[in-house]
Design an enzyme around this catalytic site. Structure first.
Site, short mmCIF file in Angstrom:
data_model
loop_
_atom_site.label_atom_id
_atom_site.label_comp_id
_atom_site.label_asym_id
_atom_site.label_seq_id
_atom_site.Cartn_x
_atom_site.Cartn_y
_atom_site.Cartn_z
N THR A 78 82.49 3.88 61.58
CA THR A 78 83.54 4.44 60.72
C THR A 78 82.99 4.79 59.33
O THR A 78 83.49 5.71 58.68
CB THR A 78 84.73 3.48 60.61
OG1 THR A 78 84.23 2.16 60.30
CG2 THR A 78 85.51 3.42 61.91
N ARG A 123 76.64 -2.94 51.26
CA ARG A 123 76.45 -3.27 52.66
C ARG A 123 77.45 -2.47 53.49
O ARG A 123 78.63 -2.38 53.15
CB ARG A 123 76.69 -4.76 52.87
CG ARG A 123 76.37 -5.22 54.27
CD ARG A 123 76.03 -6.70 54.26
NE ARG A 123 75.81 -7.19 55.61
CZ ARG A 123 76.35 -8.31 56.07
NH1 ARG A 123 77.13 -9.04 55.30
NH2 ARG A 123 76.09 -8.70 57.30
N GLY A 139 84.38 5.16 50.27
CA GLY A 139 85.46 6.12 50.52
C GLY A 139 85.24 7.48 49.88
O GLY A 139 85.62 8.50 50.44
N GLU A 140 84.65 7.51 48.70
CA GLU A 140 84.65 8.77 47.95
C GLU A 140 83.28 9.33 47.61
O GLU A 140 83.14 10.52 47.35
CB GLU A 140 85.49 8.60 46.69
CG GLU A 140 86.96 8.59 47.04
CD GLU A 140 87.82 7.85 46.03
OE1 GLU A 140 88.55 8.53 45.30
OE2 GLU A 140 87.79 6.62 45.98
N GLY A 178 81.59 0.11 48.54
CA GLY A 178 82.68 1.06 48.76
C GLY A 178 82.12 2.43 49.09
O GLY A 178 81.19 2.92 48.46
N ASN A 184 80.84 -1.26 59.02
CA ASN A 184 80.92 -0.69 60.37
C ASN A 184 80.26 0.69 60.36
O ASN A 184 80.85 1.66 59.89
CB ASN A 184 82.38 -0.57 60.80
CG ASN A 184 82.54 -0.03 62.22
OD1 ASN A 184 81.55 0.25 62.90
ND2 ASN A 184 83.77 0.14 62.66
N PRO A 185 79.03 0.79 60.83
CA PRO A 185 78.30 2.07 60.73
C PRO A 185 79.06 3.24 61.34
O PRO A 185 78.94 4.37 60.86
CB PRO A 185 77.01 1.80 61.52
CG PRO A 185 76.86 0.31 61.54
CD PRO A 185 78.23 -0.27 61.48
MO1 MOS Z 1 91.60 7.89 46.37
S1 MOS Z 1 91.74 9.64 45.27
O1 MOS Z 1 91.29 6.80 45.11
O2 MOS Z 1 93.02 7.63 47.17
#
Ligand code: MOS
Length: 711
Positions: free
Chosen positions: A600, A594, A669-670, A667, A597-598
């Site tokens: 960011t 889910r 982030g990556e 998640g 915040n679309p």
């Molecule tokens: Mo990220 S490389 O898990 O800060």
């Protein structure tokens, strides 16, 4: 003071709605302060002196002349620094990276290793003295060369097993109608976040306080506590605003040396790293040499998958860049083998860097898949869909949602993939050859134990306290939305305080687990708080506070493979007479839980894809064999994509809530960087007919390849 009445109709719907950063105004007006600029009375300044040799022993540190220089207070080095403990298992359940334990012996393991800290009244005095400090060395020959065939490469278990193996690879390859057997390399890459590492350490009333820029205040506090053998209650680490981390902002030489100096001098000491120092002190992504062997039947179904990755590490610490890990999740085969191996060299210790393992690993694997699609005469998306596994290829566990096919379908529709002519080197527009490419993405969706407190204040607002870190991701804003929904109040009734280890243990901003881990803890505390407040009752002046701890609840995540997925698309234009490669557009469609915040979230995904362009075309730190150091360790010599290199990038997502997560988060982030470089490289092949298996795809490589050279 107004007194709040509880029990009004709950407001929900903040999660999923675009919200500008709650600290945005503070950041753009300069009111937000970063670690290196927070004032302290009696502040002294430390400057690190770094080794000029790549391997050897320190014979002497000539402190006398430097101590006589203006403003100099002390010089710390291996002969006088406090002793540190590095023999422990820290908060993350792994031994520490001992690279941060500076000044413990006379060994020099690499160029740019910290040999002394000069502390003075001003940064200028400290720098001048550090540059004047004479250190003599006994030099030893160094070895800095990573090659695929090094006999000393050995598999190492990092956060995953070093090797996995099932079936008979050679037999399945021999029986395959189509085989790909290629080597891929990725270079040394650096985090290059905007804000350099900086820390101030001071002792205040028997407590050590460290004001720092990091990815987890309780993590850094825990490591410093253990290294300096302190009582956990005697250490406080704060880190309010952070200008990027990308995996590099854990415990490093600057915090450790600042704590040493503050302890010795009994006054606040700040250590700030320069951009150049960061290139040898704050970790980097190791270069990788990867060999991928794929064998498939005429239908494109994989019979053999062998992915071997070798990375370099230092003589101080064995860090694994687990590039072959991505093959354990993405594709199954009758025979399946993966290994992550390391070679110890006289180089700085590498570390996690955005998408560690997945980013370089997906370049090799997803480029190899594209080569297999070409050989089989099957569309690259169709090939991937035919190889969608039912369960984790290595774990055997069911997936907790694997919406990769939905990403490819939506991505293909929006990118205009249908009807694509698969033949390479056939589309021309003036001086440009045009091509399109695609690749798959995945990244683990985990969570770390966290604690949070939520207070219903007497004025009707709510205060959330959690040792979260917003390293630029927008986590603070996402957590505000999550807290508002869990409390059933409007977002402007919620104040989220983060970045202080005194708020209690919490997971790090790492492994794409930050927002998910913290949102879980906040939701648990907020829901309990709502239940506890008596409808129509009043709140006492001190407020009502509920604390949560998710350690036990995270057990719900076991027994399934959990990942975010994505489909990357790129269109490139290549001028084969200049070697110039331009990415014209990119599209990424993700299944990443889910989306809180679309606004960011899109920034995170587009940011990752931008890293992918940078990885494909620009980034490369080159080591000088003679000195063992880097050529041009600065942002002039180390080229990251600039605005002019980045075209329209679109990122979007399919519905993919994690059913076991209280908010549905996975998640983000990556996963945005994973597969992005492969999509670009595959598009370059489609444009030119040349496979580029070594990153970055520099103009000279394009030119030599067009001339028929192997690149
Ligand atoms: Mo990220 S490389 O898990 O800060």
């Amino acid at each position: 003071m107004t007194t709040a009445t509880t029990g009004v109709t709950p407001i929900t719907g903040a999660v999923g709605t675009a919200h500008t950063r709650v600290e945005g105004r503070a950041k753009v007006t300069g009111a937000a302060r970063y670690a290196g600029e927070i004032p302290f009375a009696e502040l002294a300044h430390g400057w690190l002196a770094l080794s000029t040799v790549s391997r050897g022993r320190i014979l002497s540190v000539e402190t006398g002349p430097v101590l006589a220089m203006p403003g100099v207070l002390t010089v710390l080095h291996h002969g006088n620094a406090p002793r540190l403990d590095t023999d422990y298992i820290g908060m993350l359940g792994v031994p520490p990276d001992p690279t941060a334990a500076v000044f413990q012996n006379d060994r020099v393991p690499h160029a740019g290793w910290p040999v002394a800290l000069v502390v003075a009244e001003t940064p200028e005095q400290a720098r001048e003295a550090a540059e004047a400090l004479v250190v003599t060395y006994e030099r030893e020959p160094h070895d800095i060369e990573l090659t695929a065939g090094r006999p000393d490469a050995h598999p190492v278990d990092g956060h995953m097993p070093g090797m996995t193996e099932k079936g008979d690879i050679e037999a399945e390859l021999a029986a395959s109608a189509h085989v790909v057997d290629e080597e891929y390399t990725t270079p040394e890459e650096h985090h290059a976040m905007m804000e350099p590492h900086a820390a101030t350490a001071l002792w205040d009333g028997g407590r050590l306080e460290v004001v720092d820029s990091n990815q987890g205040t309780t993590w850094v506090a825990d490591e410093l506590t253990r290294m300096f053998s302190l009582d956990p209650s005697a250490v406080r680490v704060r880190s309010e605003h952070i200008g990027g981390g990308f995996g590099s902002k854990g415990v490093r030489a600057h915090q450790v040396s600042a704590v040493m100096a503050a302890t010795v001098l009994q006054r606040p000491v700040r250590v700030v790293l320069t951009r150049r120092q960061m290139f040898s002190l704050t970790g980097y992504r190791s270069p990788t040499a990867q060999r991928v062997r794929l064998g498939a039947g005429t239908d494109g179904r994989l019979r053999a998958l062998d992915h071997r990755s070798v990375n370099q590490t230092s003589t101080v610490w064995e860090f694994v860049e687990p590039s072959a890990g991505v093959a354990r999740v993405m594709y199954d085969a009758d025979a399946h083998r993966t290994s992550n191996e390391v070679v110890r060299l006289d180089v700085p210790s590498p570390t996690w860097m955005r998408g560690p393992g997945e980013a370089p690993g997906s370049f090799a694997l997803e480029a190899a898949l594209d080569e297999l699609a070409e050989r089989c005469g099957i569309d690259p998306i169709e090939l991937r869909l035919r190889n969608e596994p039912e369960r984790g290829p290595v774990s055997g566990l069911p997936f907790a949602g694997r919406n990769l096919a939905a990403c490819f379908r939506e991505g293909a529709r929006r990118f205009g993939w249908a009807g694509r002519d698969p033949r390479p080197g056939t589309r021309r527009e003036g001086r440009w050859l045009l091509g399109t490419g695609t690749a798959a993405a995945s990244f683990p969706a985990g969570a770390l134990p966290s604690t949070a407190s939520v207070t219903a204040e007497a004025d009707g607002t709510h205060t959330v306290r959690i040792a979260a870190a917003d390293i630029g991701t927008g986590a603070r804003t996402a957590l505000t939305l999550v807290a508002a929904d869990a409390l059933g109040v409007a977002t402007d009734r919620v104040r989220v305080r983060i970045g202080d280890s005194d708020f209690g243990p919490a997971g790090i901003a790492g492994g794409s687990m930050g927002t998910r881990s913290w949102a879980w803890a906040i939701t648990a505390a907020a829901r309990e708080l709502r239940d506890r407040l008596v409808p129509g009752g009043t709140i006492p002046p001190e407020g009502v506070t509920v604390r949560s701890d998710t350690t036990a609840a995270l057990g719900a995540l076991a027994q399934k493979e959990r990942h975010s997925f994505g489909a990357q698309f790129a269109e490139v234009a290549v001028d084969v007479t200049t070697g110039e490669v331009r990415v014209r557009r990119m599209l990424g469609i993700f299944a990443a839980g889910r989306i809180v915040n679309p606004l960011t979230a899109r920034g995170q995904l587009v940011g990752g894809m931008t890293w992918g362009i940078s990885m494909a075309l620009h980034e490369e730190a080159v080591r000088d064999r003679a000195s063992g150091g880097l050529y041009g360790p600065d942002l002039a010599g180390y080229h990251v994509a600039g605005h002019a290199d980045v075209p329209e990038i679109e990122a979007d997502w399919v519905d993919d809530p994690d059913p076991e997560d209280p908010v549905g988060i996975k998640g983000i982030g990556e996963v945005g960087i994973v597969g992005a470089a492969a999509a670009v490289a595959n598009a370059v092949w489609h444009a030119t007919g040349v496979r580029h298996r070594n990153l970055p795809i520099r103009p000279d490589r394009v030119l030599r390849a067009q001339g028929g050279a192997r690149v």
